[in-house]
Design an enzyme around this catalytic site. Structure first.
Site, mmCIF file in Angstrom:
data_model
loop_
_atom_site.group_PDB
_atom_site.id
_atom_site.type_symbol
_atom_site.label_atom_id
_atom_site.label_comp_id
_atom_site.label_asym_id
_atom_site.label_seq_id
_atom_site.Cartn_x
_atom_site.Cartn_y
_atom_site.Cartn_z
ATOM 1 N N GLU A 182 9.284 -4.899 1.583
ATOM 2 C CA GLU A 182 9.867 -5.237 2.890
ATOM 3 C C GLU A 182 9.783 -6.723 3.217
ATOM 4 O O GLU A 182 9.078 -7.138 4.153
ATOM 5 C CB GLU A 182 9.173 -4.447 4.005
ATOM 6 N N ASN A 188 12.709 1.856 2.256
ATOM 7 C CA ASN A 188 11.741 2.372 3.225
ATOM 8 C C ASN A 188 12.513 2.683 4.498
ATOM 9 O O ASN A 188 13.134 1.787 5.078
ATOM 10 C CB ASN A 188 10.682 1.311 3.564
ATOM 11 N N GLU A 241 9.275 4.759 0.914
ATOM 12 C CA GLU A 241 8.449 5.134 2.079
ATOM 13 C C GLU A 241 9.330 5.846 3.100
ATOM 14 O O GLU A 241 10.476 5.459 3.324
ATOM 15 C CB GLU A 241 7.867 3.917 2.818
HETATM 16 C C1 FCB Z 1 6.032 -0.057 6.609
HETATM 17 C C2 FCB Z 1 5.026 -0.740 5.706
HETATM 18 C C3 FCB Z 1 3.815 0.126 5.424
HETATM 19 C C4 FCB Z 1 3.364 0.888 6.648
HETATM 20 C C5 FCB Z 1 4.516 1.606 7.299
HETATM 21 C C6 FCB Z 1 4.142 2.410 8.512
HETATM 22 O O1 FCB Z 1 6.845 -1.017 7.198
HETATM 23 O O2 FCB Z 1 5.623 -1.084 4.481
HETATM 24 O O3 FCB Z 1 2.814 -0.693 4.887
HETATM 25 O O4 FCB Z 1 2.708 0.068 7.503
HETATM 26 O O5 FCB Z 1 5.497 0.678 7.664
#
Ligand code: FCB
Length: 465
Positions: free
Chosen positions: A176, A301, A369
């Site tokens: 990210e 993510n 994620e």
């Molecule tokens: C994302 C991050 C991860 C975590 C989640 C909730 O943006 O990559 O490390 O904090 O959010």
């Protein structure tokens, strides 16, 4: 329309592709603890979290989940959940305590043991090279605003690839970049806590250069490695059907979702801004060739969407943010909210995956994620009935299955997170885990969501709870 997918008991199971990765994710600073053991150097997150007032509940990652010592237990949890992929990150300052030069053997040994144990448990290691814990020495030299950092990142990548590349096939370069540059250099709410639009713009360019340099460094050591990068993505939906809102939503998409993807895949920046920021970003001639990285997969993510509307002229003239990027991005308000306040909007995952599939020639995608903060504690019998977390993942997986059915090449899904952990500026106050952690005793307990996810992983089919 309120986005809810009714998952009645009679819903037929939805099969997933053969060899699908049912995974789970963590990041070094959020789980490891042992912040100054075995020769590890200070990271920007150590410095930031040790600065009073930066973390909402006053906690820090000094101990976190103590996974540095309890990693065997953590692998056993994943094994009990029948998972076949673990996305974790390497702490750069464990490997190079001051950000460059000779490797710290004890740091490499830790990850080497972890990788061996994962392979033995038949869990694929998916290694992230940078998940925000920059060595503090490198920040002192300018951090992500200093273009030398791209070369430093390539050197560090080379060291790690040489040590683990005989066993690790799948890699993520950056986690990210939009988050660590905007929150760290523009908003100042994450490490290193800077507040400058100029620093931010430069940092984004250096991150793009690092992505290209890291890609080449890895491939030079291991030509057969599968190298991707991880992008925060948010479905950017226009607030109304008006032409102005639709254009604003396109600008938001180009910035939030494509600013780090398009330089890698196409060797160019998208055009979200009201002017060309190349000079402010210090883009040199040939830089776009350096930023280019034909990624083997795109890591996405996904947590929530943005509702985007046009800005008026007077807003653009009075608010620097809108002057640069004329698009107002707000949280959606129709879906239910998780405890951290993020709207649950599963449909956005489908839309994004389809958009990326369409715009970039059907790349291989992994969901690196997706997850939710729900702070349910144990029931009197010690069980953790986090039914809202089950619903969250069920709904997102259903949308993902729909995208796969419509032609997207998605190879895996990683729930965020294996266990409750240190949630950056929110400290220990937000629990994202499928495993509960008692921060006093560090005892781990699999939640109902973890049991449920394990069943889905075993069957390779999405069923109701
Ligand atoms: C994302 C991050 C991860 C975590 C989640 C909730 O943006 O990559 O490390 O904090 O959010």
């Amino acid at each position: 329309m309120i986005e809810r997918i009714a998952f009645a008991a009679q819903t037929p199971p939805i099969p997933f592709p053969k060899n699908f990765y049912w995974g789970i994710a963590t990041a070094a600073y959020q789980i490891e603890g042992a912040w100054n053991e075995d020769g590890k150097g200070e990271s920007i997150w150590d410095r930031f979290a040790h600065t009073p007032g930066k973390i909402k509940d006053g906690t820090n990652g000094d101990v976190a989940c103590d996974s540095y010592h309890r990693w065997r237990e953590d692998i056993a949890l994943m094994k009990a959940m029948h998972l076949n992929s673990y996305r974790f990150s390497i702490s750069w300052p464990r490997i190079q305590p001051s950000g460059s030069g000779k490797a710290n053997q004890k740091g490499l040994d830790y990850y080497s043991r972890l990788v061996d144990a994962l392979l033995e448990a038949r869990i694929r290691p998916l290694v992230t090279l940078y998940h925000w814990d920059l060595p503090q020495t490198l920040e002192d030299a300018g951090g992500w605003t200093n273009r030398d950092l791209a070369g430093r990142f390539a050197d560090y990548t080379d060291v790690v690839a040489r040590a683990l590349g005989d066993r690790v096939r799948d890699w993520c370069l950056l986690n990210e970049a939009i988050s660590f540059t905007s929150e760290g250099y523009l908003e100042g709410v994450h490490a290193p806590g800077r507040n400058s639009i100029f620093d931010f713009l430069r940092a984004t360019h250096v991150a793009n250069l690092a992505q290209g340099a890291g890609f080449r460094a890895l491939k030079a050591v291991r030509a057969q490695a599968r190298v991707g990068s991880v992008f925060y993505m948010s479905a950017c939906e226009p607030a109304t059907d008006s032409e102005a809102d639709r254009l604003a939503a396109e600008r938001a998409h180009a910035f939030v979702n494509a600013w780090f993807l398009e330089p890698a895949l196409l060797g160019r920046y998208p055009t979200p801004f009201s002017f060309n920021p190349a000079v402010l970003m210090r883009v040199h001639q040939d830089d776009m060739d350096l930023a280019r990285a034909p990624l083997d997969f795109v890591g996405i993510n996904y947590y929530t969407r943005r509702v985007v509307s046009a800005t008026s002229w007077s807003e653009r003239l009075t608010d620097a943010k809108f002057f640069f990027l004329p698009a107002r991005m707000e949280d959606g308000r129709k879906g239910p909210k998780t405890d951290i306040g993020w709207e649950v909007w599963p449909r956005g995952l489908y839309d994004l995956v389809m958009r990326i599939t369409h715009d970039y020639g059907r790349p291989v995608i992994e969901i690196t994620e997706s997850g939710c903060a729900y702070n349910d504690g144990p029931e009197p019998d010690g069980k953790l009935q986090d039914t809202r977390r089950i619903a969250y993942h069920q709904q997102h997986l259903a949308q993902l299955a729909r995208a796969i059915g419509d032609g997207a090449d998605v190879r895996g899904y990683h729930a965020w997170s294996l266990m409750d952990n240190f949630e950056w500026a929110d400290g220990l106050s937000q629990r994202f885990g499928m495993v509960h952690v008692d921060y006093k005793t560090l005892k781990r307990t699999i939640k109902a969501s973890g049991e449920w996810y394990g069943k889905i992983a075993t069957e390779n089919k999405l069923t109701s709870a």
